[in-house]
Design a protein around this motif. Structure first.
Motif, PDB file in Angstrom:
ATOM      1  N   THR A  92      78.183 -48.646  30.899  1.00 45.65           N
ATOM      2  CA  THR A  92      77.374 -48.248  32.039  1.00 45.65           C
ATOM      3  C   THR A  92      78.021 -47.088  32.797  1.00 45.65           C
ATOM      4  O   THR A  92      77.351 -46.105  33.135  1.00 45.65           O
ATOM      5  N   SER A 102      69.956 -43.118  33.602  1.00 48.17           N
ATOM      6  CA  SER A 102      69.657 -44.027  34.715  1.00 48.17           C
ATOM      7  C   SER A 102      70.350 -45.365  34.487  1.00 48.17           C
ATOM      8  O   SER A 102      70.585 -45.787  33.358  1.00 48.17           O
ATOM      9  N   TRP A 103      70.651 -46.031  35.633  1.00 49.38           N
ATOM     10  CA  TRP A 103      71.388 -47.283  35.538  1.00 49.38           C
ATOM     11  C   TRP A 103      70.625 -48.323  34.733  1.00 49.38           C
ATOM     12  O   TRP A 103      71.207 -49.087  33.973  1.00 49.38           O
ATOM     13  N   TYR A 104      69.300 -48.335  34.892  1.00 46.60           N
ATOM     14  CA  TYR A 104      68.505 -49.365  34.218  1.00 46.60           C
ATOM     15  C   TYR A 104      68.625 -49.250  32.711  1.00 46.60           C
ATOM     16  O   TYR A 104      68.792 -50.249  32.000  1.00 46.60           O
ATOM     17  N   PHE A 107      72.068 -50.360  31.783  1.00 46.60           N
ATOM     18  CA  PHE A 107      72.134 -51.820  31.861  1.00 46.60           C
ATOM     19  C   PHE A 107      71.601 -52.438  30.568  1.00 46.60           C
ATOM     20  O   PHE A 107      72.247 -53.289  29.939  1.00 46.60           O
ATOM     21  N   PRO A 167      72.697 -47.707  41.587  1.00 44.42           N
ATOM     22  CA  PRO A 167      71.330 -47.293  41.211  1.00 44.42           C
ATOM     23  C   PRO A 167      70.407 -47.301  42.422  1.00 44.42           C
ATOM     24  O   PRO A 167      70.789 -47.770  43.497  1.00 44.42           O
ATOM     25  N   PHE A 169      66.307 -48.377  43.632  1.00 48.00           N
ATOM     26  CA  PHE A 169      65.264 -49.301  43.236  1.00 48.00           C
ATOM     27  C   PHE A 169      63.929 -48.722  43.699  1.00 48.00           C
ATOM     28  O   PHE A 169      63.604 -48.746  44.881  1.00 48.00           O
ATOM     29  N   VAL A 187      68.941 -59.533  40.387  1.00 45.93           N
ATOM     30  CA  VAL A 187      69.285 -59.472  38.958  1.00 45.93           C
ATOM     31  C   VAL A 187      69.886 -60.807  38.507  1.00 45.93           C
ATOM     32  O   VAL A 187      69.532 -61.333  37.449  1.00 45.93           O
TER      33      VAL A 187
END
Lengths: 340, 292
Positions: A92, A102-104, A107, A167, A169, A187
């Motif tokens: 990550t 992107s973090w998503y 992840f 990140p 949201f 999460v």
């Protein structure tokens, strides 16, 4: 709490036959939901540090939850949970800081990568004997440690990676401690519910069958190797998810929290909380992560005390704190519900 | 060539240490199903205890050594069996294995807090010179390690195979049920293996500490290599662990010399995975040693 089916479950005890039933399992879900709601508001007025500790607790709980699936439900010893967490955290961190992904996505990739590595490691080990997994994961743990320390160009070596961004949201920035904490709560809740669902599903039943009686499970047509492998890989993926949250939470990572000792420590947390109890990991991580933060004066002595307590628990009540609470509850209600 | 011989001797020396640790590990596993994840710490601690006895009591080296060794045998030979293994084994192999992990943390952190976080010198009983053999500079310490370790392993081999007590122990390891029927005091034999394990750990500790220095974290690598040695050799009494230890030691030394010093640890790990894939019963193992 879903009680692990212990030997005495086979004996005709009126309480225990009801215990793992539907009512109790919904209780677990309810506890998760109420817990998430409380934790959403809990850090108000706790300050940055208190909030950080709460978030850290949840992140570690995710890693312990995964290990609980491996150890508590499938009965496998994985000595690389911290290494898997490191793999997730570094994946990550590298993807978000160096490649601007992107973090998503990072992840998801962290989970996918740790899942795949879990399959790769588990396949040869579980082909032989279940406890070979312990040695293969031990070796893997050391290997990850070496790579994290030596491959400076990628991991920053002992200096680690800093300035890991948190990140956002749907456009809401999560830079603040409280905002990010709430994100972690969500999460964690999703991952816990996913596991809760998995344990209740026929898959989960197969995992438990494996732990209780592998030979019988095999004779009932359960592909034991595939299921143990799957349990280990999913457990490892949870470590990857935990790592993916850990990196932006701490905003700086170096190899030290992902060492072999940490993997041992995570196993102790599973046992302390209660292996095979869905809520056990939260208790275990509370004892292993939050308590030492409050008892800072104990310093590294805390590790010794914690390990000693786990050993005593293993002698007196191998089901951990959850098992103790269950026993206590049975005493209060005046019914014979003693697990052993 | 001279270089190669030097690395080979160094590899055999460290390999002999791994073999000592692996033999104890295997013995304990075979007689009591105890997977001792604290095995590396078992090799780390005796040297620390000896230094601690010297430091705290102001005792001369020989007395300090005596006290440290006696304390270790008592606590980690007899005490480990009675206080950890016995009450835990009834819950199964898994809780016991985890308890040994807890023990390893306690030993490591205990050595760090109670003794020193820094590496400490440990007295060597041979001079730290090198001698020339075929143009290769070979450390006398390595020769002493090899000689001592092999003498101890030879003694153990003779004990296990050549004495009545040793044969009883072997019978216990191979089949406790039948051993019991034959009138062998199984409990006492199991205890004996724990004492032997502690003794082997002491020998390994005293031999390796002058070179590696006494440090709380030494157990990590030694433990890892002892496990690898035990699996590579096959869980087949003394012989397999000996071969496994030597193979791992030599591979490690050669890897450090000719492949990469940073990744020297990785090469034995690869060896482990290859062995598990191709010959899971180990180099010296027979197929299916254990009862289920």
């Amino acid at each position: 709490m879903t009680a692990p089916a212990t030997r005495s479950d086979l004996s005709p005890s009126p309480r225990l036959t009801r215990l793992p039933g539907l009512g109790m399992i919904d209780g677990t879900f309810l506890t998760l939901a109420i817990g998430a709601a409380i934790l959403w508001f809990a850090p108000v007025g706790m300050g940055r540090y208190g909030t950080y500790v709460l978030s850290l607790w949840l992140v570690m709980s995710i890693a312990v939850m995964g290990l609980n699936l491996t150890l508590g439900y499938a009965g496998l010893k994985s000595l690389a949970q911290a290494a898997f967490m490191g793999l997730g955290a570094y994946t990550t961190a590298i993807l978000t800081t160096k490649f601007g992904i992107s973090w998503y996505a990072a992840f998801a990739l962290s989970g996918l990568l740790t899942f795949a590595v879990g399959i790769l490691l588990g396949f040869p080990a579980l082909r032989v004997k279940a406890h070979y997994l312990a040695f293969v994961t031990l070796a893997f743990s050391t290997l990850i440690w070496l790579i994290l320390r030596n491959e400076q160009w990628l991991t920053g070596g002992v200096f680690g990676i800093s300035n890991i961004n948190r990140p956002d949201f749907f456009g809401i920035k999560l830079f603040g401690a409280l905002e990010f904490h709430r994100f972690v709560v969500v999460v964690t809740f999703i991952l816990a519910v996913a596991l809760w669902w998995l344990i209740r599903s026929p898959w989960g039943r197969a995992f438990t069958a494996l732990r209780e009686n592998p030979i019988r499970a095999a004779s009932l047509g359960i592909d034991t190797r595939a299921y143990t492998l799957l349990a280990f890989a999913i457990g490892s993926a949870y470590a990857g998810f935990a790592g993916a949250l850990y990196a932006p939470l701490v905003e700086f990572i170096d190899p030290s929290p992902f060492s072999l000792s940490q993997s041992f420590f995570l196993l102790l947390m599973v046992v302390a909380g209660g292996a095979g109890y869905l809520l056990g990991p939260f208790v275990g991580a509370l004892l292993g992560v939050v308590l030492p933060e409050w008892l800072r004066f104990a310093g590294s002595l805390y590790l010794i005390i914690f390990a000693a307590i786990v050993m005593l628990l293993l002698i007196a009540c191998p089901q951990g704190v959850s098992g103790l609470m269950e026993r206590g509850w049975a005493k209060i209600t005046g019914k014979r519900g003693d697990a052993r | 060539m001279a270089e190669f011989i030097a690395y080979l001797i160094a590899g055999i020396a460290t390999g002999a240490i791994y073999a000592l640790a692996a033999i104890g590990f295997t013995l304990v596993w075979q007689t009591s199903q105890t997977i001792n994840f604290a095995q590396g710490e078992f090799v780390m601690l005796p040297a620390v205890l000896v230094l601690l006895a010297i430091k705290l009591l102001g005792a001369p080296i020989w007395l300090g050594a005596l006290i440290g060794i006696a304390a270790f045998i008592l606590i980690f030979g007899v005490g480990f069996k009675l206080a950890v293994v016995d009450p835990m084994i009834r819950h199964g192999v898994l809780p016991l294995a985890i308890a040994t992990m807890a023990l390893s943390i306690i030993m490591k952190e205990g050595a760090k807090d109670g003794f020193s976080a820094e590496a400490q010198n440990f007295p060597s009983f041979v001079p730290t010179q090198t001698i020339e053999v075929f143009g290769a500079a070979i450390s006398l310490q390595h020769i002493a390690i090899i000689a001592c370790a092999f003498a101890v392993i030879g003694l153990l081999q003779w004990f296990v195979g050549g004495t009545k007590l040793g044969r009883q122990m072997q019978a216990t390891a191979q089949n406790p049920m039948v051993a019991r029927i034959l009138g062998i005091p199984v409990e006492r034999m199991v205890l004996l293996t724990f004492v032997i394990n502690a003794a082997l750990a002491i020998v390994a500790s005293v031999l390796i500490s002058p070179i590696y220095l006494a440090k709380f974290s030494n157990g990590e690598v030694i433990g890892l290599f002892a496990f690898i040695a035990a699996i590579v050799g096959g869980f087949n009494q003394v012989r397999g662990a000996l071969v496994g230890g030597l193979v791992v030691g030599i591979v490690d030394s050669m890897a450090a010399a000719y492949i990469s010093t940073q990744y020297r640890l990785a090469v034995p790990l690869v060896l482990l995975v290859v062995i598990i894939l191709l010959k899971p019963e180990g180099l010296m193992g027979r197929k299916e040693e254990r009862r289920v």
